[in-house]
Design an enzyme around this catalytic site. Sequence first.
Site, PDB file in Angstrom:
ATOM      1  N   CYS A 110     -12.730  -4.491   5.531  1.00  0.00           N
ATOM      2  CA  CYS A 110     -12.093  -5.309   6.572  1.00  0.00           C
ATOM      3  C   CYS A 110     -11.423  -6.520   5.928  1.00  0.00           C
ATOM      4  CB  CYS A 110     -13.139  -5.763   7.592  1.00  0.00           C
ATOM      5  SG  CYS A 110     -12.470  -6.833   8.888  1.00  0.00           S
TER       6      CYS A 110
ATOM      7  N   ASP B 244       0.860  -1.180   0.000  1.00  0.00           N
ATOM      8  CA  ASP B 244       0.000   0.000   0.000  1.00  0.00           C
ATOM      9  C   ASP B 244       0.897   1.230   0.000  1.00  0.00           C
ATOM     10  OD1 ASP B 244      -2.665   1.354   0.413  1.00  0.00           O
ATOM     11  OD2 ASP B 244      -1.620   2.042   2.214  1.00  0.00           O
TER      12      ASP B 244
ATOM     13  N   CYS C  17     -13.026  -2.532  12.359  1.00  0.00           N
ATOM     14  CA  CYS C  17     -14.219  -2.962  11.636  1.00  0.00           C
ATOM     15  C   CYS C  17     -15.457  -2.804  12.512  1.00  0.00           C
ATOM     16  CB  CYS C  17     -14.061  -4.414  11.193  1.00  0.00           C
ATOM     17  SG  CYS C  17     -15.487  -5.050  10.275  1.00  0.00           S
TER      18      CYS C  17
ATOM     19  N   ASP D 226      -2.972   0.888   7.028  1.00  0.00           N
ATOM     20  CA  ASP D 226      -2.207   0.593   5.816  1.00  0.00           C
ATOM     21  C   ASP D 226      -1.922  -0.899   5.682  1.00  0.00           C
ATOM     22  OD1 ASP D 226      -2.206   3.262   5.232  1.00  0.00           O
ATOM     23  OD2 ASP D 226      -0.202   3.643   6.054  1.00  0.00           O
TER      24      ASP D 226
ATOM     25  N   CYS E  72     -13.358  -9.933   7.632  1.00  0.00           N
ATOM     26  CA  CYS E  72     -14.727 -10.349   7.312  1.00  0.00           C
ATOM     27  C   CYS E  72     -15.224  -9.791   5.981  1.00  0.00           C
ATOM     28  CB  CYS E  72     -15.690  -9.933   8.432  1.00  0.00           C
ATOM     29  SG  CYS E  72     -15.966  -8.140   8.544  1.00  0.00           S
TER      30      CYS E  72
ATOM     31  N   CYS F  16     -17.165  -6.800  12.687  1.00  0.00           N
ATOM     32  CA  CYS F  16     -16.578  -7.909  13.447  1.00  0.00           C
ATOM     33  C   CYS F  16     -15.624  -7.451  14.543  1.00  0.00           C
ATOM     34  CB  CYS F  16     -15.853  -8.869  12.511  1.00  0.00           C
ATOM     35  SG  CYS F  16     -14.342  -8.187  11.779  1.00  0.00           S
TER      36      CYS F  16
ATOM     37  N   GLU G  22      -1.539  -1.328  -6.024  1.00  0.00           N
ATOM     38  CA  GLU G  22      -2.726  -0.671  -6.560  1.00  0.00           C
ATOM     39  C   GLU G  22      -2.410  -0.029  -7.913  1.00  0.00           C
ATOM     40  OE1 GLU G  22      -5.104   1.160  -2.845  1.00  0.00           O
ATOM     41  OE2 GLU G  22      -2.974   1.662  -2.905  1.00  0.00           O
TER      42      GLU G  22
END
Length: 393
Positions: free
Chosen positions: A343, A192, A362, A372, A346, A365, A276
Site C-alpha cells: 500500500c 510501472d 489495502c 499500476d 500505509c 487501511c 523497476e
Amino acid sequence: MRRSYKFLMRPTAHQQAALTACLDDHRALYNAALEERREAYKRSKVSIRYGDQSAQLKEIRAYDADQARWSFSSQQATLRRLDKAFRAFFDRVRKGATPGYPRFKGRGWFDTVEWPKDGDGCRWDSQPEHPAATFVRLQGVGHVRVHQHRPVKGRVKTISVKREGRRWYVVLSCDDVPAEPLPVTGAVAGIDLGVASLVTTSDGEHLANPRHLAATADRLATAQRDLARKKRGSKRRRKAVARVAALHAKVRRQRLDHAHKAALALVRGYDVIVHEDLRIANMTRSASGTIDAPGRNVAQKAGLNRSILDAGWGVFLTILAHKAESAGRELIAVDPRNTSCTCSRCGHCAKENRLTQAAFACTACGHTAHADVNAATNILRAGLALRQAAQAA
C-alpha cells in the site's frame, strides 16, 4: 557521448550484388578462422589468437582474389568478432554458465560487416558536393546512396553495413556527440511497466501498449503456414521466408517507433524518472518444466510471456536510458519486489491487496487506487530514498 545513427541505403542492383558478395566472403573468412581454431586445438591442443590469424590475412588476400577486393580493416574486424565470441565463451565457462561454443555462420546468420575507421576502406558522405543526396563509399562496392533522415552529429568512428531482409542499412558509430539538455521541469515520476498499459506513471498517466505483434498475428500465422508447406531449398520457400521476415521486421520497427515516442514524452516531462530493475529474461522463462516435473498453467504462462515480449520492455528501457543521458535527466532503477502488493499510503504488504489486474484495495487501511498507479508511487518513493541516501553519502 557516443551515439549510433542508422540510415536506410538505396543501392542499385549491381551494388546489392556486391554487398551480398561482401557478406558472403566475410562469412567465409569467419568460418575458416573458426575451423582453424577448432582443428588446431583438437589435433594439437594449440590455442590460436586473433594476432595469429590477422597475420595470415596478407597471404590469404594474395591467394584468394575474392578476399583481396574487400577492405583489409573490415576483414580484421571480422576476425576480432570471432575472437570476441571465443572470449565470451571462455568467460561463461569460468562463471559456470552454459558455455555455448561459437558456431559456424550459415547464409542467413551473418548479416553485418564493420569498417573500424572512417576513411580506411570506407567514407561517410563521400560526395559532399552533391546537392540533394548523401553517399557512403565502400571498398569493392562503390558510392551507395543513403536516405539520411536526420543530421549526423559528432565524429564518425566506425561504419557498419547491415542486411535486414531485403533492406540494407548503414550504421554509424559517432564519438563526441554533444548532449542536448532539456529545460528543468522540477517534476519527478515513478513508472510501472505493464501489459495492459506499457507505462503507468505515479501521476496517474497511462501510455498505451499498442500490441503490435497481436495486431499482426493473423497475417503472420497465414504466412508461417504457407512457409511450412514449402519444400526446403526451393525458390518458393525462399520467398515465403522473406514474407515472414518482412512481417516480423515491420512489427519490430513499429515497436521501436512507439518506444522512442513514449520515452521522449517521459524525458520531456520529468527531471527524475524511477523504474523497476526488471530481469526480463527470467520473467519470460518457459514454465513447461520437464517430463518428470511438468510445469503448471503452461499455456497461460506462455501467453503472458508473449505479451511481455510484445510490449518490448527491454527495448523501451534501453531507449529511455539513452534519451535521459542526452537530455540531462536522472534515471534510477529500484528493486521491483513487492511494489505491486504494498500500500502506497500505509505501507502494508499483502497479496490480498491486489484484487485484480487493475484494482488495489489495502486490507489494513482501506486505501483504494489503480493497481499500476499504486505500484508506480511505491517505485517513486523507493527511488527517491535511494537518491537521498546516495547524496548523503
